[in-house]
Design a protein around this motif. Structure first.
Motif, short mmCIF file in Angstrom:
data_model
loop_
_atom_site.label_atom_id
_atom_site.label_comp_id
_atom_site.label_asym_id
_atom_site.label_seq_id
_atom_site.Cartn_x
_atom_site.Cartn_y
_atom_site.Cartn_z
N VAL A 37 2.04 4.97 -14.50
CA VAL A 37 1.72 3.57 -14.79
C VAL A 37 2.10 2.68 -13.60
O VAL A 37 1.34 1.81 -13.17
N ALA A 38 3.31 2.94 -13.06
CA ALA A 38 3.75 2.17 -11.90
C ALA A 38 2.80 2.39 -10.72
O ALA A 38 2.44 1.45 -9.99
N GLY A 39 2.36 3.66 -10.53
CA GLY A 39 1.43 3.96 -9.45
C GLY A 39 0.09 3.27 -9.64
O GLY A 39 -0.51 2.78 -8.67
N PHE A 40 -0.39 3.20 -10.89
CA PHE A 40 -1.66 2.53 -11.17
C PHE A 40 -1.57 1.03 -10.87
O PHE A 40 -2.44 0.46 -10.22
N ILE A 41 -0.50 0.40 -11.34
CA ILE A 41 -0.33 -1.04 -11.10
C ILE A 41 -0.28 -1.34 -9.60
O ILE A 41 -0.94 -2.26 -9.10
N VAL A 90 0.80 -1.21 0.00
CA VAL A 90 0.00 0.00 0.00
C VAL A 90 0.84 1.27 0.00
O VAL A 90 0.40 2.33 -0.44
N HIS A 91 2.10 1.19 0.45
CA HIS A 91 2.95 2.38 0.47
C HIS A 91 3.51 2.72 -0.91
O HIS A 91 3.91 3.87 -1.15
N LEU A 92 3.54 1.75 -1.81
CA LEU A 92 4.14 1.99 -3.13
C LEU A 92 3.36 3.00 -3.96
O LEU A 92 3.94 3.95 -4.49
N PRO A 93 2.03 2.83 -4.15
CA PRO A 93 1.31 3.84 -4.95
C PRO A 93 1.35 5.22 -4.31
O PRO A 93 1.35 6.23 -5.02
N ILE A 94 1.38 5.28 -2.97
CA ILE A 94 1.47 6.58 -2.30
C ILE A 94 2.75 7.29 -2.72
O ILE A 94 2.74 8.46 -3.14
#
Length: 694
Positions: free
Chosen positions: A60-64, A24-28
Motif C-alpha cells: 500500500v505504501a509503495g502504491f501511494i 521517486v526513490h520511495l516506491p523503489i
C-alpha cells in the motif's frame, strides 16, 4: 498545451514537480523490500514466515508513493527540456508500475500473486532505467560496461587533434552534456554536437563567434558556484580554469570545427594549455604498444641533458615519447646515437624544426607510432629509411618531399593522419591518395584551413540581429575560410544548382524575404544553407484590434505585440506571444494612410511538444473605410507533421498592390491536436505575435 499549460505557468506546480527526484526513490525501496520479504516468507517455512504479514502494508505504501512519483514527475516534465518520446516512455512505465502494484495487492490471495509481484518488480527496474536515461542520457546504465577502446587511441597529441572534436567537445561532454543532450535538452539547449551549439537554446545563442566576453556559455561557467545562473549548477563538478580558457580561445577564434590544433591560430596559447592537460591524461592512460623492456634511466637522463624532452607514454609504462621540438639547431651524431640507444622504447618522436643532415637513424626506430618532422629537410630519399609497420600519424609539413614519396606513404598500412602542407606534393596528388585511402585524414594546412577531401565548409554568417529594415540594406556575408564563393536564393524550394552566385560578399535586401545562402570552394563540400528572415517594414500601423482577446495564460502584450518589432524566442512563455486555445482569432489593422500594399507577413510559433500548431487557414480582407471589407485571399496551411521542428515560422500573403487603409486577418485555429499527437482529441493552441505590412 491545454491543461498542461496552466500547470507550466503556475510556479506552485513547478515547485511540487521538483520533489520528483526525492519521492521517486520511495516506491523503489518499498516494492523491492516487500518482494524480498515475500520471497523469504514464502520459501522459508520456519520462523521467517511472519515476514509476509508486513507485505500488504508495504505494498500500500509503495502504491501511494508510486502515484505521488507519477504526479510529481508529470509536473516536472512540463517545465520542458526533455525529449517528448523519452518522457512519454518513462511516464507510462511509472504509471504501469503503480497499477501493477495495486493489482498485486488486490490479488495477493490468488495463485497469480507471485508471478504478478515479480512482473511488478521488473516494471520498477524498467521505469528506473528509463528515468536514468532521461536524466543522464541514453545508455547511462550500461556506459561503464561498454568498452571504449584503449587509452592509446585517445587523441592526446597535438599532431592528431582537431580543435572542436578533440579539444572542445570532450570538455562539453564531461561537464555539460548530462543535462544538455539530444534526449534531455534543458532550456532547449543541446551541447552534444557542433550544429546544435551554434543554434543555442530558448534564451538565444550561447556562443558568439569572435567574442568570448559576450558569450553566454562563458558567463555561466565563470560565475561563482553559489550563483543561481552558474553552470554546471551547484553540487556538480566545475570546469577547470584551463578548460574555460580553451573555450574562450575557441570562441574568440571564430568557433573553428575541423582545423587541426597544430595549424590553429592562436595555436601557441591552446597548445600550452593542452600540454598541461595532457600531463594529467598521461598519468592515467593505459596504452597498448609493442612490449619492450624499460630503457636505462641513465640513457634517459643523457637524452634529457642533450636537450631532448622525454616522457613515458603513461605512468609505469616503458614506452617513451621523445621531443627535440623547434630547437632549430643541428641534431649531431652524438645526439642521434643517444636516441638510437633507446630506439626500441621510442613510440612517439617529434624532431620538428631540427637541423638534420643524416636520416639513416630512422631505420632503427621500428616501433614508431607517431612521427613529426615538420619544418625539417627530410626528402623523398630520406623517407625510405622508415622501417616501422606501426606508424599511425606522420607530419611532413613544410619539408622537401615530393610526389615520389607517395608510394612510401601509401605503404604505411596503419597510417591514420598525414600532415603534408607546403611540400612538393600537389593537391591533385593528395586527392588521388585520399581516394585510394578514404580513411586517411589529410591536413594540408594553408593558414587556418583544414583540407580533407570531402570536408564540409562552415556555414556562412552575417549580422543575425538585422531582422527589421525600412529601406534597402546591404547584408554582408562572412566565412572563416578565405576564398569561398557565395550562392543565394530567396526561394528555399528552388534547386540549389539554380541559385545565383554572389559577386562579392554583400546582398542588398529591398523586401521582406527569407535569405538562403551557402558557400562553395574547390576541394570542399558545399556548406550547409544559412537561412534568415528579414522583414522590410515600409508601412507603420496606426491601430490594432484583436478579437477575441488571447488566452489569459498567454496574453503577450495584448495588441501591442502585433507591432513592436519583437519576434520573441522559441519559448512560448517568454511574454511576447499571443496564445489562443482551441479558438480562432481575428486581427484588424489600421494603417496611417490608404496604401497599395504588396505583402503581409504573420510570425507564428510551432512547438509540437506543447500542443502549439500552425493555423488551419489564414484569410485576408481589405477595406478603405473600416466597414466594408472584401476578401483578398484565403490560404490553407500545411498539415502539421510529427517531424516538424520547434521553431518560429512566417506566413506570407501576397496583396498584389491592393489599395486599402484597413486590413483584417482571419486566423482559423486547427481546433484539436492531430491524430498522431499524444494530445489527440484535446484542444490545439495557436501562437502568433508580429504582423508586418510591406
Amino acid at each position: 498545451v491545454a491543461e498542461i499549460s496552466s500547470i507550466v505557468t503556475h510556479p506552485f506546480f513547478q515547485f511540487l514537480g521538483r520533489f520528483h527526484p526525492l519521492i521517486v526513490h520511495l516506491p523503489i525501496g518499498f516494492l523491492i523490500i516487500a518482494y524480498i520479504m515475500e520471497m523469504v516468507g514464502h520459501f522459508d517455512l520456519g520462523k521467517n514466515r511472519h515476514f509476509r504479514q508486513a507485505v500488504p502494508f508495504i505494498l500500500v505504501a509503495g502504491f501511494i508513493c508510486s502515484v505521488l512519483a507519477a504526479i510529481t514527475g508529470f509536473l516536472l516534465s512540463r517545465g520542458g527540456g526533455y525529449e517528448l518520446e523519452a518522457v512519454s516512455s518513462h511516464q507510462w512505465a511509472g504509471i504501469s508500475t503503480a497499477l501493477l502494484t495495486l493489482i498485486t495487492f488486490i490479488l495477493r490471495q490468488k495463485k497469480t500473486y507471485l508471478p504478478l509481484f515479480t512482473i511488478t518488480v521488473i516494471s520498477v527496474f524498467v521505469s528506473g532505467h528509463l528515468g536514468g536515461e532521461l536524466t543522464h542520457g541514453k545508455g547511462f546504465i550500461t556506459q561503464g560496461l561498454v568498452k571504449k577502446g584503449n587509452k592509446s587511441e585517445e587523441k592526446i597529441y597535438m599532431a592528431e587533434m582537431a580543435v572542436y572534436p578533440d579539444v572542445i567537445s570532450p570538455i562539453l561532454e564531461a561537464n555539460c552534456q548530462s543535462c544538455h543532450n539530444e534526449a534531455k535538452a534543458n532550456n532547449q539547449l543541446n551541447l552534444q554536437n557542433y550544429d546544435a551549439i551554434l543554434k543555442g537554446g530558448i534564451s538565444g545563442l550561447v556562443v558568439e563567434a569572435g567574442n568570448a566576453s559576450t558569450s553566454e556559455i562563458i558567463r555561466r561557467v565563470s560565475l561563482p558556484e553559489d550563483d543561481d545562473d552558474a553552470m554546471p549548477p551547484e553540487g556538480k563538478k566545475r570546469l577547470e580554469p584551463d578548460e574555460i580558457e580553451l573555450l574562450k580561445i575557441w570562441i574568440n577564434s571564430g568557433l573553428p570545427k575541423d582545423i587541426m590544433v597544430a595549424d590553429f591560430d592562436p595555436a601557441k596559447e591552446m597548445i600550452e594549455i593542452i600540454r598541461k592537460i595532457n600531463v594529467r591524461k598521461l598519468a592515467n592512460a593505459k596504452p597498448v604498444f609493442v612490449d619492450v623492456p624499460e630503457a636505462s634511466p641513465k640513457r634517459i637522463e643523457q637524452l634529457i641533458q642533450a636537450g631532448f624532452s622525454v616522457l613515458p607514454i603513461a605512468k609505469d609504462y616503458p614506452q617513451l615519447q621523445v621531443s627535440y621540438f623547434n630547437r632549430q639547431d643541428t641534431l649531431s651524431q652524438k645526439k642521434v646515437n643517444l636516441l638510437k640507444a633507446v630506439a626500441n622504447q621510442v613510440v612517439w618522436l617529434d624532431i620538428s624544426g631540427a637541423n638534420i643532415t643524416d636520416w639513416r637513424f630512422l631505420s632503427v626506430l621500428k616501433n614508431l607510432v607517431r612521427l613529426h618532422l615538420k619544418n625539417t629537410s627530410v626528402s623523398d630519399d630520406d623517407l625510405q629509411y622508415l622501417r616501422t609497420d606501426n606508424l599511425e600519424h606522420l607530419n611532413l609539413f613544410n619539408t622537401n618531399v615530393t610526389q615520389r614519396s607517395l608510394e612510401k606513404i601509401s605503404s604505411l598500412k596503419k597510417l591514420k593522419t598525414l600532415s603534408i602542407g607546403e611540400t612538393g606534393i600537389t593537391t591533385e596528388n593528395l586527392i588521388a591518395l585520399k581516394n585510394a585511402r578514404p580513411n586517411l585524414s589529410v591536413n594540408i594546412g594553408d593558414k587556418k584551413e583544414f583540407l580533407l577531401k570531402g570536408a564540409e565548409l562552415p556555414m556562412p554568417s552575417f549580422d543575425l540581429n538585422m531582422i527589421f529594415i525600412d529601406q534597402p540594406t546591404p547584408l554582408k556575408l562572412n566565412s572563416s575560410i578565405v576564398g569561398v564563393d557565395y550562392f543565394y536564393s530567396f526561394d528555399a524550394s528552388e534547386l540549389k544548382e539554380n541559385w545565383k552566385k554572389l559577386d562579392g560578399n554583400t546582398i542588398t535586401i529591398d523586401r521582406s524575404t527569407e535569405v538562403n545562402v551557402f558557400s562553395k570552394k574547390d576541394g570542399w563540400q558545399t556548406s550547409r544553407v544559412l537561412r534568415h528572415h528579414v522583414f522590410y517594414q515600409t508601412h507603420k500601423l496606426k491601430d490594432v484590434k484583436l478579437s477575441p482577446d488571447p488566452s489569459e495564460k498567454y496574453p503577450g502584450k495584448g495588441a501591442a505585440s502585433v507591432n513592436d518589432n519583437n519576434l520573441g524566442s522559441i519559448r512560448f512563455d517568454d511574454g511576447t506571444w499571443l496564445g489562443y486555445e482551441g479558438e480562432s482569432a481575428e486581427i484588424t489593422l489600421e494603417l496611417n494612410d490608404e496604401i497599395a500594399a504588396n505583402k503581409i507577413s504573420l510570425n507564428i510559433l510551432v512547438d509540437n511538444d506543447y500542443w502549439i500548431f500552425p493555423p488551419k487557414k489564414v484569410g485576408l480582407l481589405a477595406s478603405n473605410d473600416g466597414q466594408n471589407y472584401k476578401r483578398i485571399a484565403k490560404e490553407l496551411q500545411p498539415e502539421p507533421q510529427p517531424t516538424d521542428e520547434n521553431s518560429m515560422k512566417t506566413i506570407d500573403i501576397d496583396l498584389s498592390g491592393e489599395t486599402a487603409r484597413f486590413l483584417k486577418l482571419e486566423i482559423a485555429n486547427r481546433g484539436l491536436c492531430p491524430d498522431w499527437h499524444p494530445g489527440k482529441g484535446k484542444k490545439a493552441w495557436f501562437f502568433f505575435n508580429e504582423v508586418i505590412v510591406e
